[in-house]
Write a protein that holds these residues in place. Structure first.
Motif, PDB file in Angstrom:
ATOM      1  N   VAL A   8       0.849  -1.200   0.000  1.00 50.43           N
ATOM      2  CA  VAL A   8       0.000   0.000   0.000  1.00 50.43           C
ATOM      3  C   VAL A   8       0.881   1.246   0.000  1.00 50.43           C
ATOM      4  O   VAL A   8       0.693   2.175  -0.784  1.00 50.43           O
ATOM      5  CB  VAL A   8      -0.930   0.005   1.238  1.00 50.43           C
ATOM      6  CG1 VAL A   8      -1.609   1.359   1.392  1.00 50.43           C
ATOM      7  CG2 VAL A   8      -1.998  -1.072   1.114  1.00 50.43           C
ATOM      8  N   LEU A   9       1.877   1.263   0.882  1.00 50.02           N
ATOM      9  CA  LEU A   9       2.730   2.448   0.999  1.00 50.02           C
ATOM     10  C   LEU A   9       3.677   2.575  -0.180  1.00 50.02           C
ATOM     11  O   LEU A   9       3.921   3.674  -0.674  1.00 50.02           O
ATOM     12  CB  LEU A   9       3.532   2.399   2.306  1.00 50.02           C
ATOM     13  CG  LEU A   9       2.754   2.636   3.588  1.00 50.02           C
ATOM     14  CD1 LEU A   9       3.628   3.274   4.637  1.00 50.02           C
ATOM     15  CD2 LEU A   9       1.533   3.493   3.374  1.00 50.02           C
ATOM     16  N   ARG A  10       4.214   1.441  -0.642  1.00 47.98           N
ATOM     17  CA  ARG A  10       5.143   1.512  -1.772  1.00 47.98           C
ATOM     18  C   ARG A  10       4.438   2.008  -3.023  1.00 47.98           C
ATOM     19  O   ARG A  10       4.991   2.797  -3.795  1.00 47.98           O
ATOM     20  CB  ARG A  10       5.770   0.139  -2.033  1.00 47.98           C
ATOM     21  CG  ARG A  10       6.848  -0.203  -1.018  1.00 47.98           C
ATOM     22  CD  ARG A  10       7.982  -0.967  -1.673  1.00 47.98           C
ATOM     23  NE  ARG A  10       7.529  -2.178  -2.332  1.00 47.98           N
ATOM     24  CZ  ARG A  10       7.981  -2.608  -3.501  1.00 47.98           C
ATOM     25  NH1 ARG A  10       8.909  -1.924  -4.137  1.00 47.98           N
ATOM     26  NH2 ARG A  10       7.526  -3.724  -4.026  1.00 47.98           N
ATOM     27  N   ALA A  11       3.190   1.553  -3.217  1.00 42.96           N
ATOM     28  CA  ALA A  11       2.436   1.985  -4.392  1.00 42.96           C
ATOM     29  C   ALA A  11       2.148   3.484  -4.341  1.00 42.96           C
ATOM     30  O   ALA A  11       1.944   4.122  -5.362  1.00 42.96           O
ATOM     31  CB  ALA A  11       1.130   1.203  -4.497  1.00 42.96           C
ATOM     32  N   LEU A  12       2.128   4.042  -3.133  1.00 43.06           N
ATOM     33  CA  LEU A  12       1.939   5.487  -3.005  1.00 43.06           C
ATOM     34  C   LEU A  12       3.226   6.243  -3.299  1.00 43.06           C
ATOM     35  O   LEU A  12       3.250   7.468  -3.318  1.00 43.06           O
ATOM     36  CB  LEU A  12       1.480   5.841  -1.590  1.00 43.06           C
ATOM     37  CG  LEU A  12       0.084   5.405  -1.168  1.00 43.06           C
ATOM     38  CD1 LEU A  12      -0.101   5.615   0.314  1.00 43.06           C
ATOM     39  CD2 LEU A  12      -0.966   6.171  -1.940  1.00 43.06           C
ATOM     40  N   GLY A  13       4.313   5.496  -3.474  1.00 44.99           N
ATOM     41  CA  GLY A  13       5.595   6.129  -3.739  1.00 44.99           C
ATOM     42  C   GLY A  13       6.371   6.433  -2.469  1.00 44.99           C
ATOM     43  O   GLY A  13       7.258   7.288  -2.474  1.00 44.99           O
ATOM     44  N   ALA A  14       6.047   5.753  -1.363  1.00 46.69           N
ATOM     45  CA  ALA A  14       6.744   6.016  -0.110  1.00 46.69           C
ATOM     46  C   ALA A  14       8.173   5.495  -0.168  1.00 46.69           C
ATOM     47  O   ALA A  14       8.436   4.450  -0.751  1.00 46.69           O
ATOM     48  CB  ALA A  14       6.002   5.347   1.052  1.00 46.69           C
ATOM     49  N   SER A  15       9.098   6.240   0.438  1.00 47.42           N
ATOM     50  CA  SER A  15      10.483   5.794   0.503  1.00 47.42           C
ATOM     51  C   SER A  15      10.622   4.771   1.622  1.00 47.42           C
ATOM     52  O   SER A  15       9.729   4.599   2.450  1.00 47.42           O
ATOM     53  CB  SER A  15      11.395   6.986   0.788  1.00 47.42           C
ATOM     54  OG  SER A  15      11.093   7.519   2.060  1.00 47.42           O
ATOM     55  N   LYS A  16      11.780   4.088   1.643  1.00 48.71           N
ATOM     56  CA  LYS A  16      12.044   3.104   2.694  1.00 48.71           C
ATOM     57  C   LYS A  16      11.975   3.762   4.076  1.00 48.71           C
ATOM     58  O   LYS A  16      11.462   3.203   5.031  1.00 48.71           O
ATOM     59  CB  LYS A  16      13.427   2.479   2.490  1.00 48.71           C
ATOM     60  CG  LYS A  16      13.390   1.235   1.639  1.00 48.71           C
ATOM     61  CD  LYS A  16      14.516   0.286   1.998  1.00 48.71           C
ATOM     62  CE  LYS A  16      14.048  -1.140   1.801  1.00 48.71           C
ATOM     63  NZ  LYS A  16      15.003  -2.147   2.156  1.00 48.71           N
ATOM     64  N   TRP A  17      12.518   4.958   4.148  1.00 55.10           N
ATOM     65  CA  TRP A  17      12.542   5.691   5.411  1.00 55.10           C
ATOM     66  C   TRP A  17      11.124   6.024   5.867  1.00 55.10           C
ATOM     67  O   TRP A  17      10.788   5.902   7.044  1.00 55.10           O
ATOM     68  CB  TRP A  17      13.400   6.945   5.256  1.00 55.10           C
ATOM     69  CG  TRP A  17      13.266   7.926   6.366  1.00 55.10           C
ATOM     70  CD1 TRP A  17      12.832   9.209   6.269  1.00 55.10           C
ATOM     71  CD2 TRP A  17      13.566   7.708   7.762  1.00 55.10           C
ATOM     72  NE1 TRP A  17      12.832   9.799   7.511  1.00 55.10           N
ATOM     73  CE2 TRP A  17      13.279   8.902   8.447  1.00 55.10           C
ATOM     74  CE3 TRP A  17      14.030   6.606   8.488  1.00 55.10           C
ATOM     75  CZ2 TRP A  17      13.446   9.047   9.812  1.00 55.10           C
ATOM     76  CZ3 TRP A  17      14.190   6.736   9.857  1.00 55.10           C
ATOM     77  CH2 TRP A  17      13.916   7.943  10.505  1.00 55.10           C
ATOM     78  N   GLN A  18      10.265   6.437   4.897  1.00 51.02           N
ATOM     79  CA  GLN A  18       8.877   6.756   5.245  1.00 51.02           C
ATOM     80  C   GLN A  18       8.141   5.523   5.752  1.00 51.02           C
ATOM     81  O   GLN A  18       7.390   5.590   6.724  1.00 51.02           O
ATOM     82  CB  GLN A  18       8.144   7.318   4.031  1.00 51.02           C
ATOM     83  CG  GLN A  18       8.360   8.815   3.861  1.00 51.02           C
ATOM     84  CD  GLN A  18       7.694   9.330   2.598  1.00 51.02           C
ATOM     85  OE1 GLN A  18       7.764   8.705   1.553  1.00 51.02           O
ATOM     86  NE2 GLN A  18       7.057  10.474   2.708  1.00 51.02           N
TER      87      GLN A  18
END
Lengths: 261, 276
Positions: A157-167
């Protein structure tokens, strides 16, 4: 009347006090009944008398033990948290460090005290380091577990939003590993007491461990037991403190997961 | 498979659906493999229009979820091409909202805070999150109201029923006005009544925001109720068996699902899965 009296004693709040009191009562009566020599097993009342009589020496040495334990524990929290995050966030680092960490944890901690003495001399430093070495492992493992068991879908879910590893780490990883972290603190603080007292019994001129060694050399068995009781008491108090912090910080993990509506 | 052919109308008769719109997603002979072994998706061609509602159905393990991973950029194709908005997908594309069978809400956040999560990550919202927090909260509350969760913003996920959790999950997927909504069996774990309730909720949200939707589902009635276009996939390795256009007007209603032409379409889809 008798029923309410009885239920006050069987309530969950009274249970820990009751069981503890019962334990000491059985001990006391058992010693009296079987005429156990005070050099073998002193009665709780004799231990209490010794605590009052020797309160100055006990206070001084237990402060030393408390201080070394807490310092070692603090370093263990910092190092355990750091390594746990590192190991949990990266499978490569996990694989790399794993054999070394397990090996290190399998070494009996008493065995490293002489080495520490060679390096730092007897006294405070070996006690602090032993407390650290013995207690950082569960913290590291628990934090790493909390991070490594994030649901893959949540990650997606977060990766698809473009979240970085840190986020992802900040929004999910850290809060999710908090319950694991606090649970490990309860275990680690008890272990830290074990570590510092072990070091004190082997190589120190201060602390409860030293006091007990000195007392046993003088066959002052009640004082040896007084030392044990004081360590146990400190352990219970610190454990309860961290249990309280855990309940406050991660209420969402301990409450019912079942829907209430 | 003559009965399948009946449903697969020639592409030229379609104007209301995908072919009439500019393509948002294009797959050209895209293949996805996990590790060395399993072929999850083989040589798939697909063209999804902007604002189109696509349903993907098929037996379990046919690479339906893999399709979502390809489109969102979470996985890259082994061979072939995936293009979104005319660009080759090289990593997570950041214009997707996703929801899964498991609601995956964060138990340490309230319902409202869960819905707000994407706004803390996606630009342009993330950099102005602190300043515009009240606006965003109002927006989240409006969305929660639209799915029937008014007054539940301060509740924690574990205080909600499964259906409510899934409604919240839908809000979270839509809060940042994504161009694309990817749904992986979002209603699969719910009871039949709640599920049908949520079809209506999803339809309303779709008509309101008009995102491009890819819905992966096992439920053929669900697919026909919600979608413009239904793709049937074959068992592993996944391959498109048929493409069906759904002609029914929106908004669609539950009684409609018992009409003969609706039932007939469901039956044809069922047959095409059996024969694939």
């Amino acid at each position: 009347m008798f029923k309410t009296f009885l239920s006050a004693f069987t309530s969950p709040k009274a249970a820990p006090w009751l069981v503890t009191a019962g334990f000491f009562l059985v001990w006391e009566l058992g010693c009296l009944l079987f005429h156990v020599d005070r050099f073998i097993l002193p009665r709780p009342s004799e231990i209490a008398v010794q605590i009052v009589k020797q309160h100055e020496a006990i206070a001084l040495n237990s402060f030393q033990t408390f201080y070394t334990t807490m310092l070692g524990f603090a370093v263990a929290v910092a190092v355990g948290l750091f390594l746990g995050l590192l190991v949990g966030a990266s499978p490569k680092i996990y694989k790399g460090l794993y054999p070394l960490m397990v090996g290190l944890n399998s070494v009996p901690k008493v065995a490293i005290v002489p080495i520490l003495v060679i390096w730092f001399g007897i006294g405070t430093v070996p006690a602090i380091l032993t407390a650290f070495v013995i207690s950082f492992f569960p913290i590291m493992v628990n934090v790493a577990t909390g991070l490594a068991t994030i649901e893959p879908e949540l990650n997606d879910v977060l990766r698809a939003l473009g979240a970085s590893k840190w986020q992802i780490l900040r929004k999910i990883g850290l809060p999710r590993s908090l319950p694991y972290f606090f649970a490990s603190l309860k275990v680690a603080i008890s272990l830290a007491f074990v570590g510092s007292v072990v070091a004190e019994t082997v190589a120190s001129d201060r602390g409860i461990g030293y006091l007990m060694m000195a007392a046993s050399a003088r066959f002052d068995v009640p004082l040896v037991f007084a030392g044990l009781v004081v360590i146990a008491l400190m352990g219970v108090i610190m454990y309860e403190l961290f249990a309280y912090i855990e309940r406050r910080m991660t209420f969402w993990a301990t409450r019912s997961q079942n829907p209430t509506i | 498979m003559p009965d399948v052919m009946l449903v697969n109308k020639p592409a030229t008769t379609l104007t209301a659906n995908g072919d009439g719109m500019p393509a948002l997603v294009e797959l050209q002979a895209a293949t996805l493999k996990y590790g060395q072994g399993t072929l999850a998706l083989s040589e798939t061609d697909m063209r999804i229009g902007d604002g189109e509602f696509v349903a993907v159905v098929g037996p379990s393990g046919c690479g339906k979820s893999s399709l979502l991973k390809l489109v969102s950029g979470l996985h890259l194709p082994r061979t072939g091409n995936v293009r979104v908005q005319g660009q080759d997908v090289k990593g997570p594309i950041g214009i997707c909202g996703m929801a899964f069978q498991n609601s995956n809400l964060l138990p340490w956040r309230t319902t409202l805070e869960n819905v707000l999560l994407p706004l803390e990550i996606v630009e342009p919202y993330a950099s102005t999150f602190r300043r515009n927090k009240l606006d965003y909260e109002a927006r989240a509350k409006k969305l929660l109201k639209a799915v029937g969760l008014e007054g539940f913003d301060e509740k924690y996920p574990w205080e909600l029923s499964g259906g409510m959790q899934q409604r919240t999950s839908l809000c979270r997927a839509l809060i940042h006005n994504p161009r694309m909504l990817l749904l992986d069996e979002p209603f699969g774990a719910l009871d039949a009544f709640t599920r049908e309730d949520l079809w209506g909720v999803l339809q309303t949200l779709y008509l309101d925001q008009k995102p491009t939707v890819i819905l992966v589902t096992h439920d053929l009635r669900e697919a026909v109720y919600l979608a413009d276009t239904i793709y049937v996939f074959s068992p592993r390795p996944g391959r498109i068996v048929s493409r069906t256009d759904v002609p029914f007007e929106r908004p669609r209603s539950l009684p409609m699902t018992y009409q003969p032409d609706f039932v007939e379409m469901v039956q044809h889809l069922r047959d095409s899965i059996t024969h694939s």
